[in-house]
Design an enzyme around this catalytic site. Sequence first.
Site, short mmCIF file in Angstrom:
data_model
loop_
_atom_site.label_atom_id
_atom_site.label_comp_id
_atom_site.label_asym_id
_atom_site.label_seq_id
_atom_site.Cartn_x
_atom_site.Cartn_y
_atom_site.Cartn_z
N ASN A 9 41.74 -71.84 -50.69
CA ASN A 9 41.82 -70.41 -50.40
C ASN A 9 42.31 -70.26 -48.96
OD1 ASN A 9 41.39 -67.71 -49.88
ND2 ASN A 9 39.14 -67.83 -49.96
N TRP A 10 43.56 -69.85 -48.83
CA TRP A 10 44.13 -69.76 -47.48
C TRP A 10 43.60 -68.57 -46.69
CZ3 TRP A 10 50.17 -70.71 -47.50
CH2 TRP A 10 50.41 -72.04 -47.86
N LYS A 11 42.98 -67.61 -47.40
CA LYS A 11 42.58 -66.36 -46.73
C LYS A 11 43.82 -65.75 -46.05
CE LYS A 11 38.01 -68.19 -46.52
NZ LYS A 11 36.70 -68.22 -45.91
N HIS A 95 35.33 -62.58 -53.82
CA HIS A 95 34.99 -63.45 -52.69
C HIS A 95 34.04 -62.70 -51.74
CE1 HIS A 95 35.39 -65.69 -48.97
NE2 HIS A 95 35.73 -66.72 -49.73
N GLU A 97 33.96 -62.35 -48.67
CA GLU A 97 34.60 -61.55 -47.62
C GLU A 97 35.05 -60.21 -48.18
OE1 GLU A 97 37.32 -64.59 -46.38
OE2 GLU A 97 35.61 -65.72 -45.60
N GLU A 167 29.33 -69.82 -53.77
CA GLU A 167 29.64 -69.91 -52.34
C GLU A 167 28.53 -69.23 -51.55
OE1 GLU A 167 34.07 -70.54 -51.60
OE2 GLU A 167 33.78 -68.40 -51.75
N GLY A 173 32.74 -70.89 -43.71
CA GLY A 173 33.35 -70.85 -42.38
C GLY A 173 32.39 -71.16 -41.24
N SER A 213 32.38 -74.51 -46.36
CA SER A 213 32.53 -75.64 -45.44
C SER A 213 32.72 -76.99 -46.14
CB SER A 213 31.36 -75.69 -44.45
OG SER A 213 31.34 -74.51 -43.66
N GLY A 234 38.20 -73.33 -48.03
CA GLY A 234 38.90 -72.43 -47.11
C GLY A 234 39.58 -73.22 -46.01
N GLY A 235 38.93 -73.28 -44.86
CA GLY A 235 39.51 -73.89 -43.66
C GLY A 235 40.15 -75.25 -43.88
P1 PGA Z 1 35.37 -72.44 -45.89
O1 PGA Z 1 35.66 -71.20 -46.86
O2 PGA Z 1 35.72 -73.69 -46.66
O3 PGA Z 1 36.29 -72.21 -44.71
O4 PGA Z 1 33.93 -72.40 -45.53
C1 PGA Z 1 35.35 -71.27 -48.23
C2 PGA Z 1 35.70 -69.96 -48.89
O5 PGA Z 1 35.48 -68.89 -48.30
O6 PGA Z 1 36.20 -69.92 -50.04
#
Ligand code: PGA
Length: 252
Positions: A9-11, A95, A97, A167, A173, A213, A234-235
Amino acid sequence: MRKPLIAGNWKMFKTLDEAGAYAGDLARRISDVDSTEILVCPPFVYLQTLVQAFEGSPVKIGSQNVFWEDSGAFTGEISAPMLRSIGASYAIIGHSERRQFFGETDETVNKRLLAALRGGLTPIVCVGETLEQREAGKTFAVIEAQVKRGLSGIDTDRASSLVVAYEPVWAIGTGKTATPEIAQESHSFIRGLLKDLFGDETAGLVRILYGGSVKGDNIDSLMARADIDGALVGGASLDAASFERIIRFKGQ
Ligand code: PGA
């Protein structure tokens, strides 16, 4: 029985040039992978470019959201038929966010999910508790409400294609991954809810991803757990080398 799925997930990251360079790099790195499904979910504006860039590679492309109507006067929204028409095959829905910053609720998650299924996209429905909810002992109640409301109204025969992502918000994050024990506990709870909703056989086919993470140094122990069928990353998915390490988790 369940093919592992590693999804990035690049966000809201990367420019067009960066997206193109990444695609070339990742496609080269993982061209031999076939025991694990690989998915990249970039911002909407790069979807079509990446579908083309990954053509002939094992990488599939998904969106980070999808609207619940197929077409109409909904300025700024993107529908499932549009996403299908450019070659996207998955959509992340709900998600944390989006729940936190954009007013997403279990009801809107459910509408998006039904639209995704109707439009031929595989939905990845995200659930998970906040730190406050975990500390108050409400983790299972929160997950149960999110799963039952978010997944309501789906036919059992369509449910097997679903993907659920657990999640925990406190792990996203933050660098604080859930331990494999904590993650497995929630995943097995979710599997139980899926059994109640769709029966044992279908629940056994649904993939449940862990997210929060995930990195090269924790993926192996997470994937060793019975109900962890993949990861939503994500990251650590933003760099092709670190994403490759996750895709090539040990113990496959
Ligand atoms: P993260 O994000 O791996 O940067 O913690 C995961 C996500 O929000 O899908």
